[in-house]
Design a protein around this motif. Sequence first.
Motif, PDB file in Angstrom:
ATOM      1  N   GLY A 118       0.851  -1.192   0.000  1.00 56.39           N
ATOM      2  CA  GLY A 118       0.000   0.000   0.000  1.00 56.39           C
ATOM      3  C   GLY A 118       0.882   1.237   0.000  1.00 56.39           C
ATOM      4  N   ASN A 119       0.674   2.119   0.980  1.00 55.85           N
ATOM      5  CA  ASN A 119       1.483   3.336   1.123  1.00 55.85           C
ATOM      6  C   ASN A 119       2.704   3.121   2.012  1.00 55.85           C
ATOM      7  OD1 ASN A 119      -0.317   4.869  -0.435  1.00 55.85           O
ATOM      8  ND2 ASN A 119      -1.630   5.208   1.344  1.00 55.85           N
ATOM      9  N   TYR A 120       2.990   1.890   2.333  1.00 53.32           N
ATOM     10  CA  TYR A 120       4.065   1.572   3.272  1.00 53.32           C
ATOM     11  C   TYR A 120       5.219   0.869   2.558  1.00 53.32           C
ATOM     12  CZ  TYR A 120       0.583   2.593   6.840  1.00 53.32           C
ATOM     13  OH  TYR A 120      -0.358   3.210   7.621  1.00 53.32           O
ATOM     14  N   ILE A 121       6.376   0.975   3.170  1.00 50.77           N
ATOM     15  CA  ILE A 121       7.557   0.227   2.739  1.00 50.77           C
ATOM     16  C   ILE A 121       7.798  -0.848   3.787  1.00 50.77           C
ATOM     17  CG2 ILE A 121      10.035   0.333   2.278  1.00 50.77           C
ATOM     18  CD1 ILE A 121       9.601   3.442   1.912  1.00 50.77           C
ATOM     19  N   TYR A 122       7.775  -2.086   3.370  1.00 52.15           N
ATOM     20  CA  TYR A 122       8.082  -3.210   4.258  1.00 52.15           C
ATOM     21  C   TYR A 122       9.574  -3.481   4.149  1.00 52.15           C
ATOM     22  CZ  TYR A 122       8.384  -8.090   5.805  1.00 52.15           C
ATOM     23  OH  TYR A 122       8.742  -9.254   6.433  1.00 52.15           O
ATOM     24  N   LEU A 123      10.262  -3.517   5.284  1.00 53.32           N
ATOM     25  CA  LEU A 123      11.701  -3.770   5.313  1.00 53.32           C
ATOM     26  C   LEU A 123      11.991  -4.839   6.347  1.00 53.32           C
ATOM     27  CD1 LEU A 123      14.644  -2.927   4.457  1.00 53.32           C
ATOM     28  CD2 LEU A 123      14.588  -1.372   6.432  1.00 53.32           C
ATOM     29  N   ILE A 124      12.766  -5.831   5.944  1.00 53.43           N
ATOM     30  CA  ILE A 124      13.166  -6.919   6.831  1.00 53.43           C
ATOM     31  C   ILE A 124      14.682  -7.047   6.769  1.00 53.43           C
ATOM     32  CG2 ILE A 124      12.745  -8.600   4.986  1.00 53.43           C
ATOM     33  CD1 ILE A 124      12.028 -10.655   7.092  1.00 53.43           C
ATOM     34  N   PHE A 125      15.320  -7.233   7.944  1.00 53.90           N
ATOM     35  CA  PHE A 125      16.770  -7.427   7.972  1.00 53.90           C
ATOM     36  C   PHE A 125      17.174  -8.047   9.299  1.00 53.90           C
ATOM     37  CE2 PHE A 125      16.091  -3.231   9.763  1.00 53.90           C
ATOM     38  CZ  PHE A 125      17.032  -3.108  10.778  1.00 53.90           C
ATOM     39  N   ASN A 126      18.376  -8.585   9.317  1.00 48.63           N
ATOM     40  CA  ASN A 126      18.946  -9.163  10.537  1.00 48.63           C
ATOM     41  C   ASN A 126      20.193  -8.373  10.924  1.00 48.63           C
ATOM     42  OD1 ASN A 126      17.133 -11.368  10.729  1.00 48.63           O
ATOM     43  ND2 ASN A 126      18.268 -12.396   9.119  1.00 48.63           N
ATOM     44  N   ARG A 127      20.356  -8.170  12.212  1.00 46.96           N
ATOM     45  CA  ARG A 127      21.568  -7.555  12.738  1.00 46.96           C
ATOM     46  C   ARG A 127      21.985  -8.373  13.948  1.00 46.96           C
ATOM     47  NH1 ARG A 127      21.974  -3.713  16.905  1.00 46.96           N
ATOM     48  NH2 ARG A 127      24.089  -2.921  17.019  1.00 46.96           N
ATOM     49  N   HIS A 131      16.294 -10.142  14.600  1.00 45.61           N
ATOM     50  CA  HIS A 131      15.562 -10.156  13.330  1.00 45.61           C
ATOM     51  C   HIS A 131      14.548  -9.012  13.379  1.00 45.61           C
ATOM     52  CE1 HIS A 131      13.460 -11.792   9.854  1.00 45.61           C
ATOM     53  NE2 HIS A 131      12.344 -11.627  10.525  1.00 45.61           N
ATOM     54  N   TYR A 132      14.631  -8.071  12.431  1.00 48.91           N
ATOM     55  CA  TYR A 132      13.748  -6.911  12.398  1.00 48.91           C
ATOM     56  C   TYR A 132      12.779  -6.991  11.221  1.00 48.91           C
ATOM     57  CZ  TYR A 132      17.014  -4.481  15.549  1.00 48.91           C
ATOM     58  OH  TYR A 132      17.801  -4.108  16.603  1.00 48.91           O
ATOM     59  N   GLU A 133      11.536  -6.567  11.468  1.00 46.48           N
ATOM     60  CA  GLU A 133      10.558  -6.343  10.415  1.00 46.48           C
ATOM     61  C   GLU A 133       9.933  -4.982  10.692  1.00 46.48           C
ATOM     62  OE1 GLU A 133       8.207  -9.861   8.596  1.00 46.48           O
ATOM     63  OE2 GLU A 133       8.217 -10.158  10.768  1.00 46.48           O
ATOM     64  N   THR A 134       9.855  -4.135   9.669  1.00 43.63           N
ATOM     65  CA  THR A 134       9.293  -2.807   9.859  1.00 43.63           C
ATOM     66  C   THR A 134       8.357  -2.448   8.712  1.00 43.63           C
ATOM     67  OG1 THR A 134      11.114  -1.719   8.697  1.00 43.63           O
ATOM     68  CG2 THR A 134      11.360  -1.984  11.070  1.00 43.63           C
ATOM     69  N   LEU A 135       7.407  -1.594   9.011  1.00 46.31           N
ATOM     70  CA  LEU A 135       6.595  -0.925   8.003  1.00 46.31           C
ATOM     71  C   LEU A 135       6.876   0.557   8.174  1.00 46.31           C
ATOM     72  CD1 LEU A 135       3.051  -2.534   7.899  1.00 46.31           C
ATOM     73  CD2 LEU A 135       4.796  -2.566   6.136  1.00 46.31           C
ATOM     74  N   LEU A 136       7.291   1.186   7.085  1.00 47.55           N
ATOM     75  CA  LEU A 136       7.702   2.580   7.133  1.00 47.55           C
ATOM     76  C   LEU A 136       6.895   3.408   6.146  1.00 47.55           C
ATOM     77  CD1 LEU A 136      11.102   1.101   6.659  1.00 47.55           C
ATOM     78  CD2 LEU A 136      10.897   2.671   8.559  1.00 47.55           C
ATOM     79  N   GLN A 137       6.783   4.687   6.429  1.00 46.82           N
ATOM     80  CA  GLN A 137       6.258   5.647   5.469  1.00 46.82           C
ATOM     81  C   GLN A 137       7.281   6.751   5.327  1.00 46.82           C
ATOM     82  OE1 GLN A 137       2.269   6.855   6.698  1.00 46.82           O
ATOM     83  NE2 GLN A 137       1.475   5.781   4.926  1.00 46.82           N
ATOM     84  N   GLN A 138       7.419   7.257   4.108  1.00 42.30           N
ATOM     85  CA  GLN A 138       8.367   8.320   3.855  1.00 42.30           C
ATOM     86  C   GLN A 138       7.618   9.615   3.588  1.00 42.30           C
ATOM     87  OE1 GLN A 138      11.541   7.269   1.274  1.00 42.30           O
ATOM     88  NE2 GLN A 138      12.489   9.293   1.367  1.00 42.30           N
ATOM     89  N   GLU A 139       7.998  10.658   4.310  1.00 47.52           N
ATOM     90  CA  GLU A 139       7.470  11.998   4.093  1.00 47.52           C
ATOM     91  C   GLU A 139       8.662  12.893   3.788  1.00 47.52           C
ATOM     92  OE1 GLU A 139       5.014  13.248   7.368  1.00 47.52           O
ATOM     93  OE2 GLU A 139       3.941  11.335   7.412  1.00 47.52           O
ATOM     94  N   GLY A 172      20.487   5.374   8.131  1.00 53.26           N
ATOM     95  CA  GLY A 172      20.821   3.949   8.106  1.00 53.26           C
ATOM     96  C   GLY A 172      19.750   3.113   7.441  1.00 53.26           C
ATOM     97  N   ILE A 173      18.489   3.370   7.788  1.00 56.95           N
ATOM     98  CA  ILE A 173      17.379   2.623   7.190  1.00 56.95           C
ATOM     99  C   ILE A 173      17.272   2.933   5.697  1.00 56.95           C
ATOM    100  CG2 ILE A 173      14.859   2.419   7.144  1.00 56.95           C
ATOM    101  CD1 ILE A 173      16.033   0.837   9.407  1.00 56.95           C
ATOM    102  N   LYS A 174      17.445   4.189   5.317  1.00 54.41           N
ATOM    103  CA  LYS A 174      17.395   4.533   3.890  1.00 54.41           C
ATOM    104  C   LYS A 174      18.517   3.825   3.123  1.00 54.41           C
ATOM    105  CE  LYS A 174      17.089   9.073   3.550  1.00 54.41           C
ATOM    106  NZ  LYS A 174      16.707  10.496   3.507  1.00 54.41           N
ATOM    107  N   SER A 175      19.687   3.675   3.751  1.00 50.68           N
ATOM    108  CA  SER A 175      20.780   2.953   3.082  1.00 50.68           C
ATOM    109  C   SER A 175      20.431   1.480   2.903  1.00 50.68           C
ATOM    110  CB  SER A 175      22.100   3.106   3.848  1.00 50.68           C
ATOM    111  OG  SER A 175      22.101   2.341   5.033  1.00 50.68           O
ATOM    112  N   LEU A 176      19.726   0.895   3.873  1.00 44.58           N
ATOM    113  CA  LEU A 176      19.288  -0.510   3.735  1.00 44.58           C
ATOM    114  C   LEU A 176      18.246  -0.660   2.632  1.00 44.58           C
ATOM    115  CD1 LEU A 176      18.888  -1.992   7.336  1.00 44.58           C
ATOM    116  CD2 LEU A 176      20.706  -2.388   5.684  1.00 44.58           C
ATOM    117  N   ILE A 177      17.298   0.255   2.599  1.00 44.17           N
ATOM    118  CA  ILE A 177      16.259   0.196   1.567  1.00 44.17           C
ATOM    119  C   ILE A 177      16.890   0.280   0.178  1.00 44.17           C
ATOM    120  CG2 ILE A 177      14.289   1.438   0.567  1.00 44.17           C
ATOM    121  CD1 ILE A 177      13.519   2.217   3.479  1.00 44.17           C
ATOM    122  N   ALA A 178      17.897   1.148   0.047  1.00 44.32           N
ATOM    123  CA  ALA A 178      18.545   1.352  -1.263  1.00 44.32           C
ATOM    124  C   ALA A 178      19.234   0.090  -1.765  1.00 44.32           C
ATOM    125  CB  ALA A 178      19.546   2.500  -1.173  1.00 44.32           C
TER     126      ALA A 178
END
Length: 195
Positions: A118-127, A131-139, A172-178
Motif C-alpha cells: 500500500g502506502n508503506y515500505i516493508y523492510l526486513i533485515f537481521n543484525r 531479526h527486524y521487520e518494519t513498516l515505514l512511510q516516507q514523508e 541507516g534505514i534509507k541505506s538498507l532500503i537502497a
Amino acid sequence: MTEMNGWSEQPSDILHSYIVTGQLTFVRQVLQGDKDATPLERMVEKSLEYELLITDVQPFLKMCAAVKMMQPELWQERYGSKTLSGMLQAQNNSETLFNHISDTEWAQVRWAGTAKAGNYIYLIFNRYEIHYETLLQQEGDQLFVHYLSFATYHQSDRYITRKKLLIKENEGIKSLIARAVALKDSFGDYLLIDV
C-alpha cells in the motif's frame, strides 16, 4: 501462508492482515492418560484448552494509520485492551528503535529485503542475533516507523506506532532500503477475498 513463513515469503499478505482482539477463557487442563483426551493431547504431558471470544477484527494497515491520530488512552478506551495500548509505548519515546546502531554497523548488515505494501515500505533485515521487520512511510526525506517487530531466539516484541526516526537511524534505514532485495510473493493468489 505468512502465519508459518512470515510476510517476507508473501508480502502481499500485509494488505490482507488483521489485528484480532478477543478474550481468552480457560476451559480445562487435560492430563496425559485422561480417557477423554484426544490422541494428540495424549502425546503431551498436559494440554490447556481455552475458548476465544473475538471482540474486534481490524485491518492491520488501518490500525497503522489510526495510530497517527489516536492517543494511547483513547486507543485503550476504544479497544479495551491494555496490550494494544501498550504497543503504542514507542510512539513518543525519544530513544532509538534500533539500539544506537552506528554507520559501520548499518553497512555490515549483509542482507535486507523490501516490498511495497500500500502506502508503506516493508523492510526486513537481521543484525547480529536480532531479526527486524518494519513498516515505514516516507514523508520527504524523513522516514516514520508504523510497525516494528524484533525477535531474538528467546524474545520478540511488536509495536504499532508512528515514530519519527532519529537522523542516524533515518539515514541507516534509507541505506538498507537502497540496497535491499526486492521481495516477491512465493505463491500465486491463494486467499479468497470477498470484496
